[in-house]
Design an enzyme around this catalytic site. Structure first.
Site, PDB file in Angstrom:
ATOM      1  N   THR A 160      63.134 -15.275  72.479  1.00 45.33           N
ATOM      2  CA  THR A 160      62.683 -13.882  72.559  1.00 45.33           C
ATOM      3  C   THR A 160      63.888 -12.985  72.278  1.00 45.33           C
ATOM      4  O   THR A 160      65.029 -13.432  72.368  1.00 45.33           O
ATOM      5  CB  THR A 160      62.142 -13.557  73.964  1.00 45.33           C
ATOM      6  OG1 THR A 160      63.204 -13.799  74.898  1.00 45.33           O
ATOM      7  CG2 THR A 160      60.956 -14.426  74.328  1.00 45.33           C
TER       8      THR A 160
ATOM      9  N   GLU B  56      55.818 -15.873  72.621  1.00 47.58           N
ATOM     10  CA  GLU B  56      55.214 -16.862  73.521  1.00 47.58           C
ATOM     11  C   GLU B  56      53.839 -17.329  73.049  1.00 47.58           C
ATOM     12  O   GLU B  56      53.253 -18.233  73.636  1.00 47.58           O
ATOM     13  CB  GLU B  56      55.091 -16.248  74.926  1.00 47.58           C
ATOM     14  CG  GLU B  56      56.428 -16.024  75.624  1.00 47.58           C
ATOM     15  CD  GLU B  56      57.091 -14.684  75.265  1.00 47.58           C
ATOM     16  OE1 GLU B  56      56.695 -14.074  74.254  1.00 47.58           O
ATOM     17  OE2 GLU B  56      57.993 -14.276  76.008  1.00 47.58           O
TER      18      GLU B  56
ATOM     19  N   LYS C 198      54.684   6.758  83.585  1.00 49.42           N
ATOM     20  CA  LYS C 198      53.937   6.991  84.822  1.00 49.42           C
ATOM     21  C   LYS C 198      54.162   8.435  85.239  1.00 49.42           C
ATOM     22  O   LYS C 198      55.246   8.791  85.682  1.00 49.42           O
ATOM     23  CB  LYS C 198      54.397   6.012  85.901  1.00 49.42           C
ATOM     24  CG  LYS C 198      54.059   4.587  85.525  1.00 49.42           C
ATOM     25  CD  LYS C 198      54.796   3.557  86.341  1.00 49.42           C
ATOM     26  CE  LYS C 198      54.675   2.200  85.660  1.00 49.42           C
ATOM     27  NZ  LYS C 198      55.829   1.817  84.873  1.00 49.42           N
TER      28      LYS C 198
ATOM     29  N   TRP D  12      48.833   7.118  84.090  1.00 52.24           N
ATOM     30  CA  TRP D  12      49.593   6.499  83.011  1.00 52.24           C
ATOM     31  C   TRP D  12      49.368   7.235  81.695  1.00 52.24           C
ATOM     32  O   TRP D  12      48.236   7.551  81.335  1.00 52.24           O
ATOM     33  CB  TRP D  12      49.156   5.043  82.809  1.00 52.24           C
ATOM     34  CG  TRP D  12      49.651   4.120  83.880  1.00 52.24           C
ATOM     35  CD1 TRP D  12      50.483   4.452  84.914  1.00 52.24           C
ATOM     36  CD2 TRP D  12      49.354   2.740  84.011  1.00 52.24           C
ATOM     37  NE1 TRP D  12      50.724   3.351  85.689  1.00 52.24           N
ATOM     38  CE2 TRP D  12      50.043   2.282  85.156  1.00 52.24           C
ATOM     39  CE3 TRP D  12      48.592   1.842  83.287  1.00 52.24           C
ATOM     40  CZ2 TRP D  12      49.980   0.961  85.584  1.00 52.24           C
ATOM     41  CZ3 TRP D  12      48.523   0.531  83.710  1.00 52.24           C
ATOM     42  CH2 TRP D  12      49.213   0.092  84.850  1.00 52.24           C
TER      43      TRP D  12
END
Ligand code: AMP
Length: 544
Positions: A190, A335, A442, A447
């Site tokens: 990653t 992944e 936030k 959100w």
């Protein structure tokens, strides 16, 4: 009592993909842009022959089944040969991202225990920088001929060999071992924006299934009718498995090498009559700008797969309506081996107005067969698929990571991989990625999706690129800060972009400030580095 099925148990192997490609489509073409800019052409059968020569050359280098061979290379024919020869021999090809910081690069080479590293001549300075920190690497193999190697400065690197003489010394006969399909074949780390990069060791089975899935008509439809140009790098997530899918499907493969600028890509697409491509949105933004500025058309491109970050609706509309190129927008991550979801419209959407169709494609589509998705809230409880409930996207399937390379503990929670992405799923199964959990803003207990704000900003005709980060705010916790890169020669100021956004997003979503910048920091895989923006602009907004 269950009855056992009466079918053969044959493994899914990378070597079988190579043999299939050679035996069924041996005359199909591979065109590759070399590091010096020249175009190299050969056929699947030639590639398979050279892959066998390379497989023979690996043993004298002291490599054994299970050994790890690193690559620091562009999308080109020698890298492709290494993909097949290394994995096919039961070894692991560790594709290194050359855009990583050299310390991170050395870290992953050491962590993966690379014994030999193959590198393109472009990366000689990088090899010089990392080699002293990688004592376990016994040989560095330059992907070139002896003459090109002699011209390079590789002082202090240790044993350096040239690829061409190395394989020329070998016969082109090699019996691919019949490995267990569950052993590691390819390794990718990653990007590691926080902490060390983490490795994902893809099995032969995962690569084969994911590549077969990419060939499906509703995914990228890879067949002998297509010419495929993966702009997505072979050094990150296996170029979404397209180097395997092309051989499974029998498609002509065009590899762009180091020339990823819009003019070079356009020229390659036209001269090689490319029909399908795949890449991150930033590539397509640049390409569209170039094509528009020069009043060009795509004469053969039918379809493009886009993912890695959200593809703005405005860009989808332009590709479809102006250039007649269908956009397929997918989601996936290191992944997930390659593509996990894909937006592909069908007859059910045929009657939708263009605007609605584009809005649907701007979502990330449905999970492909083999992948299951669900959303959970902060307590881990499953949320409804109502298109409104937002939660963390959890994924499981046959080509999803179970644990990071060498990690002692599983990465899973109750059998599902937590992606760190915040999403909604509607009753039809269409996923919409709202944000990375670390990027979501936030504000006042609610959100704000940075992706939605960016997409709204990019719809303005003067905007080339946009990025939104959350900035600390004493009253609201966080508030959005918008960065804009204007298109060349275009004027746009803060009140104008805020007025434009006010018609498209809720008032409380409007950014507290707008910064006009010349460019945005892009990471190794073409995504905006929001970490960097946060570090540079981590000031606190005044309360008002
Ligand atoms: P990487 O492992 O570097 O490829 O990054 C994977 C991450 O990229 C995902 O977890 C998402 O946050 C993001 N991503 C990938 N595809 C998309 C997409 N189509 N829309 C929005 N975000 C995406």
């Amino acid at each position: 009592m269950n009855q056992p099925g009466s079918m053969m148990d044959r493994p899914l192997l990378v070597s079988a993909i190579l043999e299939h490609g050679e035996n069924q489509f041996g005359d199909q073409h591979i065109v590759s842009r070399e590091t010096d800019g020249a175009l190299h052409r050969y056929r699947f059968a030639d590639m398979a022959r050279r892959a066998r020569q390379l497989a023979n050359a690996l043993k004298p280098l002291g490599l054994r089944p299970g050994s790890v061979v690193g690559s620091i290379a562009w999308n080109n024919h020698r890298h492709l040969e290494a993909y097949y020869a290394v994995s096919g021999s039961g070894m692991v090809i560790h594709t290194c991202n050359p855009r990583l910081h050299s310390e991170q690069l050395a870290y992953i080479i050491n962590h993966a225990e690379d014994e030999v590293v193959l590198f393109d001549t472009t990366f000689a300075p990088l090899v010089r920088a990392v080699a002293p920190s990688c004592p376990r690497v016994r040989h560095w193999v330059a992907l070139c001929d002896a003459q090109a190697l002699a011209a390079m400065d590789l002082q202090g690197v240790g044993s350096v060999l040239a690829y061409e003489p190395l394989i020329a010394a070998e016969v082109d006969v090699f019996d691919w071992p019949e490995c267990d399909e569950k052993i590691g074949a390819a390794l990718c780390y990653t990007s590691g924006t926080t902490g060390h990069p983490k490795g994902v060791l893809y099995s032969h089975r995962a690569l084969s299934l994911s590549a077969m899935s990419a060939c499906m008509p509703g995914v990228l439809s890879i067949s002998p009718q297509e010419t495929v140009l993966p702009v997505v790098p072979m050094f990150h997530i296996n170029a979404w498995c397209l180097p395997y899918a092309a051989l499974i499907g029998g498609a002509k493969l065009v590899l762009p090498g180091p020339r990823l600028d819009a003019a070079s890509l356009y020229e390659l697409m036209e001269t090689e009559r490319v029909t399908v491509s795949a890449g991150v949105p930033t590539i397509w933004m640049g390409l569209i700008q170039y094509v528009e500025q020069n009043r060009l058309r795509f004469t053969t491109m039918r379809r493009t797969g886009v993912g890695g970050s959200a593809m703005p609706k405005a860009l989808i509309a332009k590709f479809n309506d102006v250039f007649d190129v269908e956009v397929r927008h997918g989601w996936g991550m290191t992944e997930t081996t390659a593509i996990a979801t894909m937006s592909s419209l069908g007859t059910a959407e045929a009657d939708l107005a263009p605007e609605e169709r584009h809005a649907l494609v701007a979502k990330q589509g449905k999970s492909v067969f083999g992948i299951e998705l669900k959303l959970v809230d902060e307590q881990g409880l499953t949320l409804p698929r109502d298109g409104a409930s937002q939660g963390e996207l959890m994924v499981r399937g046959q080509w999803i990571v179970e644990r990071y390379h060498k990690a002692e503990r599983t990465a899973l929670v109750d059998g599902w991989f937590p992606t760190g992405d915040i999403a909604t799923i509607d009753p039809q199964g269409v996923v919409q990625i709202r944000d990375r959990s670390k990027d979501v803003i936030k504000s006042g207990g609610e959100w704000i999706s940075s992706i939605d704000l960016e997409n709204a900003a990019v719809a303005h005709p003067a905007v080339a690129m946009a990025a939104v980060i959350g900035v600390k705010h004493p009253k609201w916790d966080e508030r959005p800060l918008l960065f804009i890169v204007r298109k060349p020669g275009q004027a746009l100021d803060k009140p104008q972009i805020l007025d434009f956004l006010a018609e498209r997003v809720a008032k409380w979503w409007l950014p507290d400030d707008v910064l006009f910048v010349d460019s945005l920091p892009l990471g190794g895989t073409g995504k905006v580095q929001k970490n960097e923006l946060r570090q540079r602009h981590g000031h606190v907004f005044d309360s008002d």
